[in-house]
Design an enzyme around this catalytic site. Sequence first.
Site, PDB file in Angstrom:
ATOM      1  N   ASP A  11       0.867  -1.182   0.000  1.00  0.00           N
ATOM      2  CA  ASP A  11       0.000   0.000   0.000  1.00  0.00           C
ATOM      3  C   ASP A  11       0.902   1.230   0.000  1.00  0.00           C
ATOM      4  O   ASP A  11       2.110   1.128   0.229  1.00  0.00           O
ATOM      5  CB  ASP A  11      -0.889  -0.016   1.259  1.00  0.00           C
ATOM      6  CG  ASP A  11      -1.784   1.215   1.374  1.00  0.00           C
ATOM      7  OD1 ASP A  11      -2.360   1.634   0.352  1.00  0.00           O
ATOM      8  OD2 ASP A  11      -1.899   1.780   2.481  1.00  0.00           O
ATOM      9  N   SER A  12       0.293   2.382  -0.172  1.00  0.00           N
ATOM     10  CA  SER A  12       1.046   3.630  -0.086  1.00  0.00           C
ATOM     11  C   SER A  12       1.542   3.870   1.341  1.00  0.00           C
ATOM     12  O   SER A  12       2.470   4.634   1.546  1.00  0.00           O
ATOM     13  CB  SER A  12       0.149   4.794  -0.500  1.00  0.00           C
ATOM     14  OG  SER A  12      -1.006   4.798   0.319  1.00  0.00           O
ATOM     15  N   CYS A  74      -4.279  -1.369  -1.980  1.00  0.00           N
ATOM     16  CA  CYS A  74      -4.483   0.071  -2.124  1.00  0.00           C
ATOM     17  C   CYS A  74      -5.380   0.261  -3.346  1.00  0.00           C
ATOM     18  O   CYS A  74      -5.060  -0.233  -4.436  1.00  0.00           O
ATOM     19  CB  CYS A  74      -3.130   0.741  -2.353  1.00  0.00           C
ATOM     20  SG  CYS A  74      -3.223   2.486  -2.750  1.00  0.00           S
ATOM     21  N   GLU A 155      -5.407   9.012   9.489  1.00  0.00           N
ATOM     22  CA  GLU A 155      -3.999   8.872   9.873  1.00  0.00           C
ATOM     23  C   GLU A 155      -3.656   9.723  11.096  1.00  0.00           C
ATOM     24  O   GLU A 155      -2.778   9.378  11.867  1.00  0.00           O
ATOM     25  CB  GLU A 155      -3.102   9.275   8.709  1.00  0.00           C
ATOM     26  CG  GLU A 155      -3.317   8.357   7.531  1.00  0.00           C
ATOM     27  CD  GLU A 155      -2.050   7.780   6.991  1.00  0.00           C
ATOM     28  OE1 GLU A 155      -1.047   8.477   6.988  1.00  0.00           O
ATOM     29  OE2 GLU A 155      -2.085   6.604   6.564  1.00  0.00           O
ATOM     30  N   CYS A 187     -11.265   2.733  -0.398  1.00  0.00           N
ATOM     31  CA  CYS A 187      -9.935   3.093   0.088  1.00  0.00           C
ATOM     32  C   CYS A 187      -9.668   2.199   1.293  1.00  0.00           C
ATOM     33  O   CYS A 187     -10.551   2.023   2.147  1.00  0.00           O
ATOM     34  CB  CYS A 187      -9.910   4.565   0.485  1.00  0.00           C
ATOM     35  SG  CYS A 187      -8.378   5.046   1.305  1.00  0.00           S
ATOM     36  N   HIS A 189      -8.097   2.623   3.866  1.00  0.00           N
ATOM     37  CA  HIS A 189      -8.143   3.260   5.189  1.00  0.00           C
ATOM     38  C   HIS A 189      -9.555   3.250   5.776  1.00  0.00           C
ATOM     39  O   HIS A 189      -9.730   3.337   6.988  1.00  0.00           O
ATOM     40  CB  HIS A 189      -7.721   4.732   5.097  1.00  0.00           C
ATOM     41  CG  HIS A 189      -6.249   4.963   5.002  1.00  0.00           C
ATOM     42  ND1 HIS A 189      -5.512   4.612   3.913  1.00  0.00           N
ATOM     43  CD2 HIS A 189      -5.385   5.528   5.884  1.00  0.00           C
ATOM     44  CE1 HIS A 189      -4.245   4.961   4.096  1.00  0.00           C
ATOM     45  NE2 HIS A 189      -4.145   5.517   5.300  1.00  0.00           N
TER      46      HIS A 189
HETATM   47  N1  DGL Z   1      -4.956   3.327   1.052  1.00  0.00           N
HETATM   48  C1  DGL Z   1      -5.013   4.046  -0.200  1.00  0.00           C
HETATM   49  C2  DGL Z   1      -6.170   3.554  -1.056  1.00  0.00           C
HETATM   50  O1  DGL Z   1      -6.739   2.498  -0.788  1.00  0.00           O
HETATM   51  C3  DGL Z   1      -5.160   5.537  -0.041  1.00  0.00           C
HETATM   52  C4  DGL Z   1      -4.095   6.266   0.658  1.00  0.00           C
HETATM   53  C5  DGL Z   1      -3.335   7.193  -0.232  1.00  0.00           C
HETATM   54  O2  DGL Z   1      -3.896   8.171  -0.762  1.00  0.00           O
HETATM   55  O3  DGL Z   1      -2.170   6.934  -0.391  1.00  0.00           O
HETATM   56  O4  DGL Z   1      -6.509   4.183  -2.018  1.00  0.00           O
END
Ligand code: DGL
Length: 268
Positions: A11-12, A74, A155, A187, A189
């Site tokens: 993931d990022s 991600c 976050e 997403c 998150h």
């Molecule tokens: N976790 C990333 C996603 O599922 C988003 C976080 C980011 O913008 O890096 O898109």
Amino acid sequence: MPANQPIGVFDSGIGGLTVANAINKLMPKEALVYFGDTAHLPYGDKSPEAIKYYSLKIAKFLMDEGCKAIVIACNTASSLAYQDLKLFLGNQIPIYSVIDPVVDFMTAANHFQNIGVIATRATIKSNIYAQKLQQKKPELNVHSLATPLLVPMIEEGFFNDQISNTLIHTYLSDPVLQGIDSLILGCTHYPLIRNEIAAYYHPKITIVDNTEIVARHLRQELQQMDLLNDEEPAPHRFYVSDYTDSFEKSTQLFFGQQIGLNLRQIWD
Ligand code: DGL
């Protein structure tokens, strides 16, 4: 490829740990190698070229770690880099996005007609959910909304409080999302604010969390390829491209337990 090799997940940042957690719960015998590209977070506001470049490097790293399969945990990287990664990996190891299993799930169910999607700017701009859902079922209506402030909010630890309540209400009351019968949390998150989103809708709509759907899809695929591990698994390994204490502290929220993060430089 031996079945006792690890599964690579990336993931990022640490948001993808929600997917790693779902995989770990469903398949406790699988060892994971997780890579969070915290040096380049957030991907949601990056260009497609940058996201593709980062994702290819990470996939190469996970391959060098001996992973038997890779999960792009991600949505943003799944939207923009999945096709390139598939080409790059060829038939060496399988790669999975967090989007296709959800599209299959939504289109297999017959009771969704007006599907909402909330995600980062880059994911929404790619229009991938609408494209894939309507490719399978042209009659579906897809209501997509970029909700860029939710990632930094989560976050920074703002959830179940006044700030998250105001922000979530502001986004969800957007006219674009009126009349939806389901909402895809696009997403990785967002599972952390699933309850707050569900509370906004007072169980009137179905909230679709990718993580469990992706874990179930992965298990099915590994089973078909005879790649499920049945031995004692090696310990998980968690890497980030930029280490901070606060990332490490937040792992508890995303993975359900505190884990140690190791710094790994993979950039030239
Ligand atoms: N976790 C990333 C996603 O599922 C988003 C976080 C980011 O913008 O890096 O898109």
